[in-house]
Design an enzyme around this catalytic site. Structure first.
Site, PDB file in Angstrom:
ATOM      1  N   ASN A 177      33.724  23.208  39.284  1.00 34.34           N
ATOM      2  CA  ASN A 177      32.569  22.685  40.013  1.00 34.34           C
ATOM      3  C   ASN A 177      32.902  21.269  40.461  1.00 34.34           C
ATOM      4  O   ASN A 177      32.829  20.335  39.670  1.00 34.34           O
ATOM      5  CB  ASN A 177      31.333  22.705  39.095  1.00 34.34           C
ATOM      6  N   LYS A 213      31.320  19.419  42.494  1.00 39.67           N
ATOM      7  CA  LYS A 213      30.121  18.618  42.805  1.00 39.67           C
ATOM      8  C   LYS A 213      30.337  17.895  44.146  1.00 39.67           C
ATOM      9  O   LYS A 213      30.944  18.467  45.046  1.00 39.67           O
ATOM     10  CB  LYS A 213      29.813  17.665  41.646  1.00 39.67           C
ATOM     11  N   HIS A 261      21.985  24.792  38.606  1.00 45.91           N
ATOM     12  CA  HIS A 261      22.720  23.791  37.829  1.00 45.91           C
ATOM     13  C   HIS A 261      21.732  22.709  37.396  1.00 45.91           C
ATOM     14  O   HIS A 261      20.804  22.364  38.140  1.00 45.91           O
ATOM     15  CB  HIS A 261      23.842  23.201  38.695  1.00 45.91           C
ATOM     16  N   GLU A 279      21.859  19.630  37.404  1.00 51.53           N
ATOM     17  CA  GLU A 279      21.710  18.505  38.344  1.00 51.53           C
ATOM     18  C   GLU A 279      20.764  18.869  39.481  1.00 51.53           C
ATOM     19  O   GLU A 279      20.033  18.019  39.986  1.00 51.53           O
ATOM     20  CB  GLU A 279      23.096  18.078  38.880  1.00 51.53           C
ATOM     21  N   GLU A 302      25.055  25.743  29.893  1.00 48.10           N
ATOM     22  CA  GLU A 302      25.517  24.355  29.957  1.00 48.10           C
ATOM     23  C   GLU A 302      24.467  23.447  29.310  1.00 48.10           C
ATOM     24  O   GLU A 302      23.466  23.103  29.954  1.00 48.10           O
ATOM     25  CB  GLU A 302      25.707  23.919  31.409  1.00 48.10           C
ATOM     26  N   GLY A 340      29.297  16.069  31.512  1.00 51.20           N
ATOM     27  CA  GLY A 340      29.854  14.776  31.909  1.00 51.20           C
ATOM     28  C   GLY A 340      29.801  13.697  30.836  1.00 51.20           C
ATOM     29  O   GLY A 340      30.007  12.520  31.133  1.00 51.20           O
ATOM     30  N   SER A 364      31.647  19.270  29.489  1.00 51.92           N
ATOM     31  CA  SER A 364      32.781  18.528  28.908  1.00 51.92           C
ATOM     32  C   SER A 364      33.937  19.437  28.463  1.00 51.92           C
ATOM     33  O   SER A 364      34.583  19.158  27.453  1.00 51.92           O
ATOM     34  CB  SER A 364      32.306  17.635  27.766  1.00 51.92           C
TER      35      SER A 364
HETATM   36  P1  PGA Z   1      31.551  18.527  33.137  1.00 52.06           P
HETATM   37  O1  PGA Z   1      30.502  19.238  34.123  1.00 52.06           O
HETATM   38  O2  PGA Z   1      32.673  19.490  32.904  1.00 52.06           O
HETATM   39  O3  PGA Z   1      31.986  17.306  33.891  1.00 52.06           O
HETATM   40  O4  PGA Z   1      30.820  18.207  31.879  1.00 52.06           O
HETATM   41  C1  PGA Z   1      30.219  20.605  33.991  1.00 52.06           C
HETATM   42  C2  PGA Z   1      29.224  21.011  35.031  1.00 52.06           C
HETATM   43  O5  PGA Z   1      28.394  20.190  35.459  1.00 52.06           O
HETATM   44  O6  PGA Z   1      29.209  22.159  35.477  1.00 52.06           O
END
Ligand code: PGA
Length: 239
Positions: A14, A16, A94, A96, A164, A170, A204
């Site tokens: 992903n 983003k 997601h 976000e 998630e 993150g 992560s």
């Molecule tokens: P990350 O993000 O691996 O940076 O924690 C995962 C995601 O948002 O799908």
């Protein structure tokens, strides 16, 4: 529809809101896809077409789709438009998008339904916040998100679930391996309908923990954000 059962694991990058044409060209050249696994790159939509090359077992995924099918909705991209551009997967819900764009489980449900109608596999994201986890609400939150986000038409062949935990995205923090496995087991057992769904873990994931996470009994792959932006690191994860 892609036969997901033929793969031992599924890995989704992903990106983003990151990347550009040069980044993409270099990434594609260096990417080493493992034929046992299904690898999906979710780049920003405008770059999706340029990622389509001749690598087998490599697929493109969008990061979002409109809940509308057509009409006066400036800025939107429909599921049919994604299909028209040979996109096979799409992230939906997601955290976000839920957090910054007020996306609700009801929106996620409609988007997923539209994607399934176009033979695009929705990757339906769910997860609890730290506060919810601390208040021992994880099970209830996930159950509600699943019930409301997954359309009736979804099944183990045409949809994926991504667990998630919001607090792990993150941050460098992850649940313990036992916790990840238990939550995945729980998700698959919420209803007999979900028992054979593939459930991916995200939050992560990096090359130093991906192997042990992917080997867990109830985990079918990983959704990777930050670590997927470094092609060498992503190659290690999918190798
Ligand atoms: P990350 O993000 O691996 O940076 O924690 C995962 C995601 O948002 O799908």
């Amino acid at each position: 529809m892609i036969n997901l059962d033929k793969y031992s694991s599924i890995f989704i990058a992903n990106w983003k809101l990151n990347g550009n044409s040069l980044f993409l060209k270099d990434y594609y050249e260096k990417l080493k896809v493992n034929s046992n696994n299904c690898t999906i790159i979710c780049s920003p939509s405008i770059y999706l077409k340029s990622l389509k090359g001749d690598k087998e077992n490599l697929f493109c995924g969008a990061q979002d789709v409109s809940s509308f099918k057509e009409g006066a909705y400036t800025g939107e991209l429909s599921a049919a438009m994604l299909k028209d551009n040979n996109i096979d997967f799409c992230l939906v819900g997601h955290s976000e998008r839920r957090q910054y764009f007020a996306e609700t489980s009801k929106n996620v449900n409609v988007k997923s339904k539209n994607l399934i109608e176009e033979n695009i596999i929705p990757v339906i994201c769910i997860g609890e916040t730290l506060e919810q986890k601390e208040n021992k609400l994880t099970e209830e939150i996930l159950f509600t998100q699943i019930k409301n986000s997954i359309p009736i038409s979804a099944n183990q062949q045409n949809a994926l679930i991504a667990y998630e935990p919001v607090w792990a995205i993150g941050t460098g923090l992850t649940p313990t391996l036992d916790e990840i496995n238990q939550v995945h087991e729980l998700i698959k057992n919420f209803d007999k309908k979900y028992i054979n769904f593939k459930v991916l873990y995200g939050g992560s994931v990096k090359s130093s923990n991906s192997k042990e996470i992917t080997q867990l009994n109830y985990v079918d792959g990983c959704l990777i954000g930050g670590a997927s932006l470094k092609v060498d690191e992503f190659n290690k994860i999918i190798s």
